[in-house]
Design a protein around this motif. Structure first.
Motif, PDB file in Angstrom:
ATOM      1  N   UNK A 170       7.807 -47.398 -17.610  1.00 58.63           N
ATOM      2  CA  UNK A 170       6.491 -47.107 -18.605  1.00 58.63           C
ATOM      3  C   UNK A 170       6.656 -45.511 -18.494  1.00 58.63           C
ATOM      4  N   UNK A 171       7.893 -44.334 -17.626  1.00 63.79           N
ATOM      5  CA  UNK A 171       7.693 -43.138 -18.553  1.00 63.79           C
ATOM      6  C   UNK A 171       8.876 -43.253 -19.299  1.00 63.79           C
ATOM      7  N   UNK A 172       9.600 -44.368 -19.434  1.00 65.20           N
ATOM      8  CA  UNK A 172      11.221 -44.159 -20.146  1.00 65.20           C
ATOM      9  C   UNK A 172      10.325 -45.087 -22.069  1.00 65.20           C
ATOM     10  N   UNK A 173       9.350 -45.956 -21.718  1.00 68.52           N
ATOM     11  CA  UNK A 173       8.768 -46.388 -22.813  1.00 68.52           C
ATOM     12  C   UNK A 173       7.860 -45.155 -23.570  1.00 68.52           C
ATOM     13  N   UNK A 174       7.098 -44.362 -22.828  1.00 74.13           N
ATOM     14  CA  UNK A 174       6.341 -43.713 -23.095  1.00 74.13           C
ATOM     15  C   UNK A 174       6.747 -42.601 -23.569  1.00 74.13           C
ATOM     16  N   UNK A 175       8.245 -42.407 -22.994  1.00 70.07           N
ATOM     17  CA  UNK A 175       8.909 -41.433 -24.106  1.00 70.07           C
ATOM     18  C   UNK A 175       9.999 -41.508 -25.422  1.00 70.07           C
ATOM     19  N   UNK A 176      10.699 -43.211 -25.324  1.00 67.20           N
ATOM     20  CA  UNK A 176      10.509 -43.482 -26.482  1.00 67.20           C
ATOM     21  C   UNK A 176       9.726 -43.752 -27.818  1.00 67.20           C
ATOM     22  N   UNK A 177       8.869 -43.864 -26.825  1.00 62.13           N
ATOM     23  CA  UNK A 177       7.316 -44.134 -28.042  1.00 62.13           C
ATOM     24  C   UNK A 177       7.552 -42.778 -28.906  1.00 62.13           C
ATOM     25  N   UNK A 178       7.214 -41.748 -28.367  1.00 61.83           N
ATOM     26  CA  UNK A 178       7.120 -40.763 -28.432  1.00 61.83           C
ATOM     27  C   UNK A 178       8.709 -39.699 -29.557  1.00 61.83           C
ATOM     28  N   UNK A 179       9.246 -40.184 -28.587  1.00 57.92           N
ATOM     29  CA  UNK A 179      10.555 -39.762 -30.136  1.00 57.92           C
ATOM     30  C   UNK A 179      10.537 -40.580 -31.124  1.00 57.92           C
ATOM     31  N   UNK A 180       9.887 -41.824 -31.067  1.00 60.66           N
ATOM     32  CA  UNK A 180       9.689 -42.449 -32.546  1.00 60.66           C
ATOM     33  C   UNK A 180       9.402 -42.487 -33.427  1.00 60.66           C
ATOM     34  N   UNK A 181       8.742 -41.491 -32.914  1.00 60.83           N
ATOM     35  CA  UNK A 181       6.877 -41.296 -34.006  1.00 60.83           C
ATOM     36  C   UNK A 181       7.772 -40.225 -35.193  1.00 60.83           C
ATOM     37  N   UNK A 182       8.357 -39.154 -34.469  1.00 57.44           N
ATOM     38  CA  UNK A 182       9.344 -38.280 -35.732  1.00 57.44           C
ATOM     39  C   UNK A 182      10.961 -38.119 -35.564  1.00 57.44           C
ATOM     40  N   UNK A 183      11.472 -38.696 -36.593  1.00 62.73           N
ATOM     41  CA  UNK A 183      13.101 -38.888 -36.263  1.00 62.73           C
ATOM     42  C   UNK A 183      13.591 -37.223 -36.805  1.00 62.73           C
ATOM     43  N   UNK A 184      12.398 -36.729 -38.127  1.00 59.58           N
ATOM     44  CA  UNK A 184      13.129 -35.314 -38.151  1.00 59.58           C
ATOM     45  C   UNK A 184      12.963 -34.282 -37.278  1.00 59.58           C
ATOM     46  N   UNK A 185      12.379 -34.660 -36.157  1.00 58.41           N
ATOM     47  CA  UNK A 185      12.366 -33.497 -35.226  1.00 58.41           C
ATOM     48  C   UNK A 185      14.653 -33.824 -34.243  1.00 58.41           C
ATOM     49  N   UNK A 186      14.307 -34.783 -34.088  1.00 57.90           N
ATOM     50  CA  UNK A 186      15.913 -34.855 -34.086  1.00 57.90           C
ATOM     51  C   UNK A 186      16.635 -34.497 -34.391  1.00 57.90           C
ATOM     52  N   UNK A 187      17.194 -34.478 -35.406  1.00 56.83           N
ATOM     53  CA  UNK A 187      17.872 -33.771 -36.236  1.00 56.83           C
ATOM     54  C   UNK A 187      17.965 -32.520 -35.967  1.00 56.83           C
ATOM     55  N   UNK A 188      17.263 -31.890 -35.414  1.00 55.48           N
ATOM     56  CA  UNK A 188      17.329 -30.642 -35.884  1.00 55.48           C
ATOM     57  C   UNK A 188      17.898 -30.283 -33.968  1.00 55.48           C
ATOM     58  N   UNK A 189      17.127 -31.542 -32.857  1.00 51.97           N
ATOM     59  CA  UNK A 189      17.934 -30.801 -31.306  1.00 51.97           C
ATOM     60  C   UNK A 189      19.641 -31.602 -31.460  1.00 51.97           C
ATOM     61  N   UNK A 190      19.693 -32.492 -32.565  1.00 55.88           N
ATOM     62  CA  UNK A 190      21.301 -32.969 -32.210  1.00 55.88           C
ATOM     63  C   UNK A 190      22.293 -32.385 -32.800  1.00 55.88           C
ATOM     64  N   UNK A 191      21.637 -31.071 -33.997  1.00 60.29           N
ATOM     65  CA  UNK A 191      22.389 -29.991 -34.388  1.00 60.29           C
ATOM     66  C   UNK A 191      22.710 -28.515 -33.206  1.00 60.29           C
ATOM     67  N   UNK A 192      21.587 -28.739 -32.307  1.00 63.31           N
ATOM     68  CA  UNK A 192      21.972 -27.750 -31.221  1.00 63.31           C
ATOM     69  C   UNK A 192      22.230 -28.486 -30.007  1.00 63.31           C
ATOM     70  N   UNK A 193      22.136 -29.277 -30.215  1.00 62.61           N
ATOM     71  CA  UNK A 193      23.317 -29.836 -28.987  1.00 62.61           C
ATOM     72  C   UNK A 193      24.960 -30.129 -29.271  1.00 62.61           C
ATOM     73  N   UNK A 194      24.892 -30.079 -30.927  1.00 64.55           N
ATOM     74  CA  UNK A 194      26.685 -29.973 -30.529  1.00 64.55           C
ATOM     75  C   UNK A 194      27.023 -28.904 -30.663  1.00 64.55           C
ATOM     76  N   UNK A 195      25.549 -26.904 -31.097  1.00 62.76           N
ATOM     77  CA  UNK A 195      26.420 -25.908 -31.474  1.00 62.76           C
ATOM     78  C   UNK A 195      26.629 -25.594 -29.937  1.00 62.76           C
TER      79      UNK A 195
END
Length: 412
Positions: A347-372
């Motif tokens: 349940x909590x994993x599904x809820x998180x995945x659904x929320x992340x799938x709504x806005x992939x642009x946010x993940x692009x900025x987070x990916x760069x932050x993780x890399x740095x």
């Protein structure tokens, strides 16, 4: 002690598969005077970890793989007994003979169950002994695993070992270090399972979409949250979220078949892939094919409460991580803002995945932050600087040499 070997490392798993042992060996090989040697079994475990028997130079290290018989990978009592009697006992005894025949200034015990070989080497050669504490002492509870048998008596044994002098324990996180100190060890260092600098790839932005791609990379076994993750992805898809799961890694045939059956039962074959192992060189690209990665180790096994190298690998590759809501994971993720710590339940994993799938642009900025962040904070060469300094001091100081003379000629 006259020897050309500065550091001798030994482990149960083959050298290329002994992650921490290999990383320590290759990090110090060029910096320490003399030769760095490693001795391991040629195969170990139920996941196909194997290498060619014999001696070779790898990473600037003199590596020897000792022969052992074929391992029965079934999770049954009879298989465990057969492996213990027919594979590991003869193999470890062969390992003991080779280690004790090799004088060295310092010995690194890659698997803490081999502590008795390290102590025997110290008695014979006066070496300094470094014990690799890969898990919380006494924490392994994996069904059908020989490591679980040892784990049940590990705390009692280590309390006795802690009375010895000239020992260093290397733990993977601070909470595990505290557990070793409580057993009586007074020289405990923390070296997290971060990757080598050479692991870090160039930055690659996450896929453009339209699906959220989730990666799980590494050895597959019960306790990694795979069942909950597969169920969560299926639930998220049923609710309309665009989510895809890519699983990559070695597994026993029984466990791989159980995962396949689960995927088929859920009708998830079109959006959940179950691939075999990839080469070490391909691991970063497996992370980078996804938007997020996972390190869903479950609290059913107390040994899973340390910081996984999978968490660090993903961040260094430039991908945020969905991790199990364990104290060490949660503290690190909150400190560096590199992902999410959630209960390992559908349940909590599904809820998180659904929320992340709504806005992939946010993940692009987070990916760069993780890399740095990964490049700045999670690099093995910097993480092990204090350990490297200690090994060099042992060489210069001849640690433990005074106690060796009486033992050198005995028991050969």
């Amino acid at each position: 002690m006259a020897t050309d070997t500065t550091l001798l490392l030994f482990d149960i798993s083959p050298y290329r598969h002994s992650t921490r042992t290999r990383k320590i060996a290759m990090t110090v090989a060029s910096g320490l005077p003399g030769i760095v040697r490693a001795v391991t079994l040629s195969r170990a475990g139920r996941f196909g970890a194997a290498d060619e028997t014999g001696r070779s130079w790898i990473d600037g290290v003199d590596v020897e793989h000792l022969p052992v018989r074929r391992i029965d990978d079934r999770r049954r009592l009879v298989a465990s007994v057969r492996n213990l009697v027919g594979v590991y006992l003869p193999g470890v005894w062969r390992l003991r003979r080779r280690v004790l025949a090799t004088p060295a200034k310092t010995v690194f015990v890659g698997h803490i169950s081999l502590f008795w070989i390290g102590l025997a080497h110290r008695r014979r050669w006066g070496s300094h002994v470094v014990l690799n504490g890969r898990e919380r002492p006494g924490g392994i509870r994996t069904k059908g695993s020989l490591a679980t048998w040892f784990s049940r008596v590990e705390p009692q044994l280590l309390r006795r070992v802690a009375r010895q002098r000239g020992l260093t324990v290397v733990a993977v996180c601070e909470s595990n270090a505290v557990a070793f100190r409580k057993l009586g060890f007074d020289d405990v260092m923390v070296v997290r399972n971060v990757p080598l600098a050479s692991f870090a790839p160039e930055f690659v932005p996450p896929p453009s979409g339209p699906e959220l791609v989730v990666a799980c990379v590494g050895t597959l076994y019960p306790g990694r949250g795979l069942e909950a993750l597969i169920d969560a992805v299926a639930d998220a898809r049923s609710a309309g979220a665009r989510v895809r799961l890519e699983i990559t890694g070695p597994a026993s045939e029984d466990y791989r078949q159980a995962l396949r059956s689960r995927i088929v039962r859920l009708g998830a074959q079109s959006y959940v892939s179950l691939d075999g192992p990839c080469s070490a060189a391909d691991v970063p690209s497996r992370y980078q094919r996804a938007h997020v990665s996972t390190a869903l180790y479950q609290p059913v096994d107390p040994a899973n409460d340390g910081l996984s190298n999978k968490l660090f690998e993903a961040v260094v590759a430039g991908r945020p991580v969905i991790a199990g809501n364990l104290p060490e994971n949660r503290a690190l993720i909150e400190k560096y803002r590199v992902g999410w710590a959630v209960p390992v339940e559908p349940a909590p994993l599904s809820e998180l995945l659904a929320r992340l799938a709504e806005d992939l642009t946010e993940l692009r900025a987070l990916a760069r932050h993780c890399f740095v962040t990964g490049r700045a904070e999670f690099v093995w060469e910097a993480e092990t600087a204090l350990l490297q300094k200690r090994l060099l001091e042992n060489f210069r100081g001849g640690a433990g040499q005074s106690g060796a003379t009486a033992e050198k000629g005995r028991g050969r």
